[in-house]
Design a protein around this motif. Structure first.
Motif, PDB file in Angstrom:
ATOM      1  N   ARG A  74      -0.453   8.604  -9.573  1.00  0.00           N
ATOM      2  CA  ARG A  74      -0.651   7.160  -9.446  1.00  0.00           C
ATOM      3  C   ARG A  74      -2.060   6.726  -9.835  1.00  0.00           C
ATOM      4  O   ARG A  74      -2.341   5.524  -9.937  1.00  0.00           O
ATOM      5  CB  ARG A  74      -0.371   6.708  -8.008  1.00  0.00           C
ATOM      6  N   GLY A  75      -2.953   7.703 -10.008  1.00  0.00           N
ATOM      7  CA  GLY A  75      -4.322   7.361 -10.366  1.00  0.00           C
ATOM      8  C   GLY A  75      -5.083   6.708  -9.237  1.00  0.00           C
ATOM      9  O   GLY A  75      -5.935   5.831  -9.453  1.00  0.00           O
ATOM     10  N   ILE A  76      -4.784   7.134  -7.983  1.00  0.00           N
ATOM     11  CA  ILE A  76      -5.458   6.569  -6.814  1.00  0.00           C
ATOM     12  C   ILE A  76      -6.186   7.684  -6.069  1.00  0.00           C
ATOM     13  O   ILE A  76      -5.938   8.866  -6.306  1.00  0.00           O
ATOM     14  CB  ILE A  76      -4.476   5.855  -5.863  1.00  0.00           C
ATOM     15  N   THR A  77      -7.092   7.300  -5.179  1.00  0.00           N
ATOM     16  CA  THR A  77      -7.925   8.306  -4.504  1.00  0.00           C
ATOM     17  C   THR A  77      -7.580   8.491  -3.033  1.00  0.00           C
ATOM     18  O   THR A  77      -8.136   9.379  -2.389  1.00  0.00           O
ATOM     19  CB  THR A  77      -9.407   7.932  -4.613  1.00  0.00           C
ATOM     20  N   PRO A 107       0.836  -1.214   0.000  1.00  0.00           N
ATOM     21  CA  PRO A 107       0.000   0.000   0.000  1.00  0.00           C
ATOM     22  C   PRO A 107       0.867   1.259   0.000  1.00  0.00           C
ATOM     23  O   PRO A 107       1.935   1.302   0.607  1.00  0.00           O
ATOM     24  CB  PRO A 107      -0.806  -0.125   1.299  1.00  0.00           C
ATOM     25  N   VAL A 108       0.393   2.288  -0.694  1.00  0.00           N
ATOM     26  CA  VAL A 108       1.128   3.550  -0.791  1.00  0.00           C
ATOM     27  C   VAL A 108       0.899   4.356   0.476  1.00  0.00           C
ATOM     28  O   VAL A 108      -0.237   4.593   0.883  1.00  0.00           O
ATOM     29  CB  VAL A 108       0.673   4.361  -2.021  1.00  0.00           C
ATOM     30  N   GLU A 159       1.774  18.161  -2.236  1.00  0.00           N
ATOM     31  CA  GLU A 159       2.597  17.040  -2.704  1.00  0.00           C
ATOM     32  C   GLU A 159       1.795  15.753  -2.678  1.00  0.00           C
ATOM     33  O   GLU A 159       1.921  14.906  -3.578  1.00  0.00           O
ATOM     34  CB  GLU A 159       3.843  16.905  -1.828  1.00  0.00           C
ATOM     35  N   ALA A 160       0.979  15.564  -1.641  1.00  0.00           N
ATOM     36  CA  ALA A 160       0.162  14.354  -1.534  1.00  0.00           C
ATOM     37  C   ALA A 160      -0.840  14.274  -2.682  1.00  0.00           C
ATOM     38  O   ALA A 160      -1.072  13.197  -3.246  1.00  0.00           O
ATOM     39  CB  ALA A 160      -0.565  14.333  -0.195  1.00  0.00           C
ATOM     40  N   LEU A 161      -1.432  15.419  -3.017  1.00  0.00           N
ATOM     41  CA  LEU A 161      -2.391  15.445  -4.127  1.00  0.00           C
ATOM     42  C   LEU A 161      -1.712  15.068  -5.433  1.00  0.00           C
ATOM     43  O   LEU A 161      -2.271  14.306  -6.240  1.00  0.00           O
ATOM     44  CB  LEU A 161      -3.021  16.836  -4.227  1.00  0.00           C
ATOM     45  N   LYS A 162      -0.515  15.580  -5.662  1.00  0.00           N
ATOM     46  CA  LYS A 162       0.239  15.222  -6.863  1.00  0.00           C
ATOM     47  C   LYS A 162       0.549  13.731  -6.893  1.00  0.00           C
ATOM     48  O   LYS A 162       0.502  13.097  -7.954  1.00  0.00           O
ATOM     49  CB  LYS A 162       1.536  16.032  -6.924  1.00  0.00           C
ATOM     50  N   LEU A 176      -5.448   8.418   7.284  1.00  0.00           N
ATOM     51  CA  LEU A 176      -5.788   8.144   5.896  1.00  0.00           C
ATOM     52  C   LEU A 176      -6.146   9.467   5.227  1.00  0.00           C
ATOM     53  O   LEU A 176      -6.919  10.257   5.762  1.00  0.00           O
ATOM     54  CB  LEU A 176      -6.985   7.187   5.832  1.00  0.00           C
ATOM     55  N   LEU A 177      -5.557   9.731   4.075  1.00  0.00           N
ATOM     56  CA  LEU A 177      -5.848  10.956   3.337  1.00  0.00           C
ATOM     57  C   LEU A 177      -6.595  10.611   2.056  1.00  0.00           C
ATOM     58  O   LEU A 177      -6.107   9.819   1.246  1.00  0.00           O
ATOM     59  CB  LEU A 177      -4.558  11.696   2.989  1.00  0.00           C
ATOM     60  N   HIS A 178      -7.778  11.206   1.883  1.00  0.00           N
ATOM     61  CA  HIS A 178      -8.578  10.978   0.678  1.00  0.00           C
ATOM     62  C   HIS A 178      -8.448  12.186  -0.239  1.00  0.00           C
ATOM     63  O   HIS A 178      -8.366  13.325   0.228  1.00  0.00           O
ATOM     64  CB  HIS A 178     -10.046  10.747   1.055  1.00  0.00           C
ATOM     65  N   ILE A 179      -8.443  11.943  -1.519  1.00  0.00           N
ATOM     66  CA  ILE A 179      -8.284  13.024  -2.486  1.00  0.00           C
ATOM     67  C   ILE A 179      -9.391  14.067  -2.359  1.00  0.00           C
ATOM     68  O   ILE A 179      -9.184  15.256  -2.566  1.00  0.00           O
ATOM     69  CB  ILE A 179      -8.229  12.457  -3.932  1.00  0.00           C
TER      70      ILE A 179
END
Length: 331
Positions: free
Chosen positions: A302-305, A283-284, A294-297, A319-322
């Motif tokens: 990576r194409g993940i949410t 897991p990332v 930076e987290a959003l980038k 846990l950080l959600h987009i």
């Protein structure tokens, strides 16, 4: 710019004469700053150390145009972590001297150094042994002679048409104030997180938000055990509203289950446990103090949410959600 283009954009065209005036003003003020940089008064460094060593708030005083510059300097110091307040020199004689602490340093601005409104302030500082730093033109005026540290920038040509209105002199005073504040911040060893603390609003604040400010943590986390039946996993995901489940075995984080994982395994979903839907990929995870930008980038590339968040000991702490980044306006 052509006249037609200027009118189309509601901009009045500048005549050659006006352009020349503008350039002259900028050149006069720029030259004064360059001269100051070439012949920097050593008292500036002394003043920085004096302000850094003081434990009380910095009081920045002035009147008229110098007062406006003083107000901005006080604001800059506050931005960089030093308690500071502006004191109008005229109001000091009517009760505002009480803003000065015993452990304060007073920074006074006056180009001439002969401003009559400064008399009571300087007398008060002398009586109670409050250090005074001055920003003024010469060391021969009353203010400079009354100062503990006198920063004399020299007489500079004012850029106004009559050479009288404070223009170049206020620019120089402001630049010295910036030098004092930035020098202080270096001694303080300020970091971006310190600056963000005093600038939580606006785009600057958003740029400095970190992952820890936006992540979901504690009871809000959708945590399930590896052996949790998928029926219960779905209930947990729905109740937490994040669209994912965090699979943890003791102190070890095994990974995430997403809506996509469930769709890909729909035929065996209700006969499965949480561990059956975990991907073999690691897991990332991202550090808590990483900027949200930076987290959003990272998620976008990576194409993940969502991302797991770890603390300095590499233990999962959130846990950080987009969607949390986008709602906060992070770019």
């Amino acid at each position: 710019m052509k006249l037609a283009e200027a009118n189309q954009n509601n901009i009045l065209p500048m005549s050659d004469e006006t352009t020349s005036i503008v350039q002259s003003v900028l050149q006069v003020e720029a030259e004064a700053l360059l001269q100051l940089s070439r012949e920097t008064p050593p008292e500036i460094a002394q003043a920085i150390h004096s302000i850094h060593e003081s434990t009380g708030p910095l009081i920045v005083a002035g009147v008229g145009k110098s007062g406006h510059i003083a107000r901005k300097i006080a604001s800059t110091f506050r931005s960089l972590g030093k308690r500071a307040a502006f004191l109008h020199a005229a109001e000091a004689s009517h009760g505002d001297l009480g803003i000065i602490h015993d452990d304060s340093v007073v920074l006074v601005l006056s180009n001439s150094g002969e401003t009559t409104e400064l008399a009571d302030l300087l007398a008060y500082c002398r009586q109670y042994k409050i250090p005074v730093i001055s920003i003024t033109a010469t060391k021969e005026n009353t203010l400079a002679r009354s100062s503990t540290i006198a920063i004399a920038h020299g007489k500079v040509p004012e850029a106004c048409i009559n050479g009288l209105a404070p223009t170049t002199s206020t620019t120089v005073a402001l630049a010295i104030g910036d030098a004092l504040a930035v020098g202080f911040s270096h001694l303080l060893k300020s970091v971006p997180e310190d600056f963000r603390r005093y600038h939580p609003g606006g785009k600057l604040g958003l740029r400095l938000l970190n992952v820890g400010d936006l992540m979901v943590a504690g009871d809000r986390l959708p945590i399930v055990a590896p052996t949790t039946p998928m029926h219960d996993v779905v209930i947990t995901m729905s109740s937490k509203g994040l669209g994912v489940a965090l699979v943890i075995d003791g102190d070890k984080t095994l990974g995430l289950i997403t809506d996509g994982d469930m769709r890909r395994n729909v035929e065996r979903l209700w006969d499965s446990q949480a561990c059956d839907l975990l991907s073999s990929a690691k897991p990332v995870s991202i550090a808590k103090m990483t900027t949200a930008s930076e987290a959003l980038k990272e998620m976008t590339s990576r194409g993940i949410t969502c991302l797991l968040v770890h603390d300095r000991s590499k233990k999962t702490c959130g846990l950080l959600h987009i969607h949390d980044c986008l709602r906060a306006g992070v770019e």
